[in-house]
Write an enzyme that holds these catalytic residues in place. Structure first.
Site, PDB file in Angstrom:
ATOM      1  N   SER B 154       0.831  -1.195   0.000  1.00  0.00           N
ATOM      2  CA  SER B 154       0.000   0.000   0.000  1.00  0.00           C
ATOM      3  C   SER B 154       0.878   1.263   0.000  1.00  0.00           C
ATOM      4  O   SER B 154       1.730   1.416  -0.873  1.00  0.00           O
ATOM      5  CB  SER B 154      -0.933  -0.074   1.216  1.00  0.00           C
ATOM      6  OG  SER B 154      -1.934   0.880   1.129  1.00  0.00           O
ATOM      7  N   ARG B 224     -11.769   6.386   9.885  1.00  0.00           N
ATOM      8  CA  ARG B 224     -11.363   4.993   9.957  1.00  0.00           C
ATOM      9  C   ARG B 224     -12.447   4.064   9.412  1.00  0.00           C
ATOM     10  O   ARG B 224     -12.157   3.084   8.725  1.00  0.00           O
ATOM     11  CB  ARG B 224     -11.035   4.628  11.408  1.00  0.00           C
ATOM     12  CG  ARG B 224     -10.556   3.222  11.609  1.00  0.00           C
ATOM     13  CD  ARG B 224      -9.288   2.944  10.840  1.00  0.00           C
ATOM     14  NE  ARG B 224      -8.702   1.649  11.194  1.00  0.00           N
ATOM     15  CZ  ARG B 224      -7.638   1.135  10.614  1.00  0.00           C
ATOM     16  NH1 ARG B 224      -7.041   1.791   9.643  1.00  0.00           N
ATOM     17  NH2 ARG B 224      -7.146  -0.030  10.987  1.00  0.00           N
ATOM     18  N   ASP B 320      -9.006  -6.129  -4.786  1.00  0.00           N
ATOM     19  CA  ASP B 320      -8.566  -4.858  -4.207  1.00  0.00           C
ATOM     20  C   ASP B 320      -9.002  -3.721  -5.132  1.00  0.00           C
ATOM     21  O   ASP B 320      -8.492  -3.582  -6.229  1.00  0.00           O
ATOM     22  CB  ASP B 320      -7.037  -4.891  -4.064  1.00  0.00           C
ATOM     23  CG  ASP B 320      -6.479  -3.640  -3.394  1.00  0.00           C
ATOM     24  OD1 ASP B 320      -7.224  -2.661  -3.223  1.00  0.00           O
ATOM     25  OD2 ASP B 320      -5.286  -3.660  -3.052  1.00  0.00           O
ATOM     26  N   HIS B 353      -8.315  -4.931  -0.314  1.00  0.00           N
ATOM     27  CA  HIS B 353      -6.989  -4.358  -0.084  1.00  0.00           C
ATOM     28  C   HIS B 353      -6.295  -4.988   1.127  1.00  0.00           C
ATOM     29  O   HIS B 353      -5.082  -5.135   1.147  1.00  0.00           O
ATOM     30  CB  HIS B 353      -7.133  -2.836   0.109  1.00  0.00           C
ATOM     31  CG  HIS B 353      -5.827  -2.114   0.235  1.00  0.00           C
ATOM     32  ND1 HIS B 353      -4.831  -2.227  -0.709  1.00  0.00           N
ATOM     33  CD2 HIS B 353      -5.348  -1.275   1.189  1.00  0.00           C
ATOM     34  CE1 HIS B 353      -3.797  -1.470  -0.334  1.00  0.00           C
ATOM     35  NE2 HIS B 353      -4.086  -0.889   0.806  1.00  0.00           N
ATOM     36  N   ASP B 354      -7.084  -5.378   2.113  1.00  0.00           N
ATOM     37  CA  ASP B 354      -6.524  -6.012   3.321  1.00  0.00           C
ATOM     38  C   ASP B 354      -5.760  -7.301   3.033  1.00  0.00           C
ATOM     39  O   ASP B 354      -5.022  -7.779   3.887  1.00  0.00           O
ATOM     40  CB  ASP B 354      -7.648  -6.334   4.327  1.00  0.00           C
ATOM     41  CG  ASP B 354      -7.906  -5.164   5.272  1.00  0.00           C
ATOM     42  OD1 ASP B 354      -7.085  -4.231   5.295  1.00  0.00           O
ATOM     43  OD2 ASP B 354      -8.925  -5.206   5.987  1.00  0.00           O
TER      44      ASP B 354
END
Lengths: 213, 383
Positions: B154, B224, B320, B353-354
């Protein structure tokens, strides 16, 4: 002959023919490179640079283990990853017959490469003819080990068919060789490659415009 | 193969720098410190060092635990450790908290020696390039002339790319995971919504909230929550939560969190505000937005990458959408057009994305294969 090669479906004969065609130090792309055996061999023997292209995720890790640069992509999506005339040689080894659109891929090969090298199982090999002609079944052999319903080989062709397509696409065939697993250089093979050749190897380039004058 | 163990108890270290650091913004930092952790042993010729660059909300604590009763291991414990993909039996791994951070490196919540107060909004905006500069100095203090590899996911992946451009001689390999050579407009948009959530919180006080003994927790929480949604995929959220309600079968027709997904995001938001500083979050998102090495070369990334000497591994994940596979392919294409050594894996994963933080078999296999090759190179060179 190392183990890596055998896993990749390449025989010693195919390898020698391809290796002889490659200019030392050239920039090469191997489409459908499997575990990277061919490129690994060419890196050692011919000091080539370049990339393999492969879709199978397990093979990607194997290529990396074998010290080969590999790009994971689906060849059926074309070669938009690569710029025009980027490579001296673009190789497509035992993969053409499994492509959704072989003609488009060959055109892409000639866009990104100065020369193309294609190897494919020759469907007109006499044993195949025998199986279909006398047996009445789709051929199953070492080169074509699948049943008709589970085969990845959806676009099988013969050496003659391939030459005809090259003609149509305006490619110049620089050399064409047929090989046999156990008997690479028989007279029969040279005289009647389309009948006695199990695997066809073909090197081609773009028609030079000055030839058309 | 049985599961490899964790690195165990680790202790952060601090490096203090007194030579001023000139920043991209033309400001400078007179003195600063970087907090970092190391795992494994540096070999005699310092050739087995690997730098790990963290993402937006992580820090220097990549692996192991800080004490016996530490609940959570470091953010990349799945991949960094003895016998793991980044094998600490073979590599000396370094991970530092980025400048501007809030985990011990100098940042907005640190005390400004000139005023005796926290820097707050006075802390200059730092860029990916500034981070690389500060890490280059850190590597000098550690006696590392050349990294065997610089690795990051990232935002960390952007740092890796910058390292390969700024200091081509000082890294042999670059591993860029779930990253991009520049953010898309959509991505910048997400970052700005997050920033606005923080900056419009009444407790923000123009960034001077430390002096008021308060924090813009509501804004940071929303930032967040938004981030989390973009790090997951539609499919993974459907799979994880669906439309499940919390311990009941009926709607309350009220504004309390009723769906599981709501309570999950709120929980994540609450956890985050306890450990993260809002000003740092603002700075990190700006660094993401500004990163674009191709901009100085009329948008041509291949030209920006011309100085590069490192061999690359680029990895992306199919689901992602925050850093899509296309962004990684752009990097690969630019490297290829310069005839640089690059391998690229597009890992099938439903986790968005994680994914880059998770133990996904194919991802681990590819990374392990690449790192094993590097370790073999190091050991061959050392003999």
């Amino acid at each position: 002959m190392n183990k890596i090669m055998q896993q990749n479906g390449l025989s010693r004969h195919d390898l020698r023919v391809i290796s002889d065609w490659i200019t030392p130090g050239s920039h090469v792309m191997d489409l459908g490179c499997g575990n990277g055996a061919l490129l690994q061999h060419l890196q050692r023997e011919k000091q080539v640079t370049g990339y393999g292209v492969e879709l199978n995720p397990e093979k990607i890790a194997q290529c990396i283990e074998n010290g080969v640069n590999v790009i994971q992509t689906n060849l059926d999506r074309g070669l938009d990853h690569f710029s025009t005339d980027a490579f001296d040689f673009v190789i497509l080894s035992l993969t053409l017959q499994a492509m959704r659109n072989p003609k488009a891929l060959l055109q892409e090969m000639m866009r990104v490469g100065k020369q193309g090298i294609v190897t494919f199982p020759n469907f007109a090999y006499w044993r195949n003819r025998l199986q279909i002609g006398l047996g009445g079944f789709m051929p199953v052999s070492d080169e074509l080990p699948y049943k008709w319903y589970d085969t990845p080989n959806i676009h099988l062709c013969t050496i003659q068919d391939f030459h005809e397509l090259c003609e149509q696409l305006d490619f110049t065939i620089e050399s064409s060789i047929a090989v046999h697993r156990t008997n690479s250089q028989s007279i029969r093979l040279r005289l009647m490659p389309n009948l006695f050749g199990e695997i066809a190897l073909c090197r081609f380039s773009k028609k030079h415009s000055n030839e058309k004058l | 193969m049985h599961a490899p163990s964790s690195i165990g108890i680790v202790t952060p270290q601090v490096a203090t720098f007194t030579e001023p650091l000139l920043l991209s913004s033309s400001g400078q930092l007179e003195t600063y410190q970087l907090v970092y952790e190391t795992y494994g042993q540096l070999n005699a010729d310092a050739s087995n060092a690997v730098l790990v660059c963290h993402a937006l909300s992580s820090d220097h604590h990549a692996a192991g635990r800080h004490h016996e009763s530490d609940k959570n291991p470091g953010w990349w414990d799945a991949l960094v450790g003895p016998g793991k993909a980044i094998d600490t039996n073979r590599f000396f791994v370094v991970c530092s908290n980025n400048l501007g951070g809030c985990s011990g490196s100098t940042g907005p919540s640190s005390i400004n020696p000139k005023t005796g107060q926290p820097y707050g909004p006075e802390f200059p905006i730092v860029t990916v390039r500034d981070w690389v500069e500060s890490q280059a100095r850190l590597s000098e203090t550690l006696g590392i002339q050349q990294w065997a590899a610089v690795i990051g996911g990232s935002l960390g992946g952007m740092q890796v790319l910058q390292w390969s451009i700024t200091y081509p001689e000082r890294l042999k390999h670059a591993v860029v995971i779930a990253s991009a050579a520049k953010l898309t407009a959509q991505n910048i948009g997400f970052n700005d919504v997050a920033r606005q959530a923080i900056r419009t919180d009444p407790e923000f006080h123009d960034g001077n909230y430390y002096q008021f003994n308060t924090r813009p927790t509501r804004g940071l929480r929303i930032a967040r929550m938004l981030g989390h949604i973009t790090y997951l995929s539609d499919d993974s959220m459907a799979h994880k939560f669906g439309r499940s309600l919390r311990q009941k079968a009926q709607f309350d027709y009220e504004f309390t969190p009723e769906f599981e997904v709501e309570s999950y995001l709120r929980y994540q938001g609450d956890q985050f505000v306890n450990r993260f500083d809002a000003n740092t979050y603002l700075l990190m998102t700006k660094a993401l937005d500004y990163f674009d090495p191709a901009a100085a070369h009329e948008g041509q990334l291949n030209v920006a990458l011309q100085p590069v000497k490192a061999n690359f591994l680029v990895v992306s994940f199919t689901s992602d959408w925050r850093f899509s596979v296309e962004r990684s392919r752009e990097i690969v294409r630019a490297l290829q057009s310069n005839r640089l050594a690059v391998s690229y894996a597009e890992v099938e994963s439903p986790h968005g994305h994680d994914s880059f933080l998770l133990e996904i078999d194919n991802y681990i296999d590819v990374l392990r294969a690449y790192m094993t090759r590097i370790a073999n190179e190091c050991e061959a060179d050392s003999e």
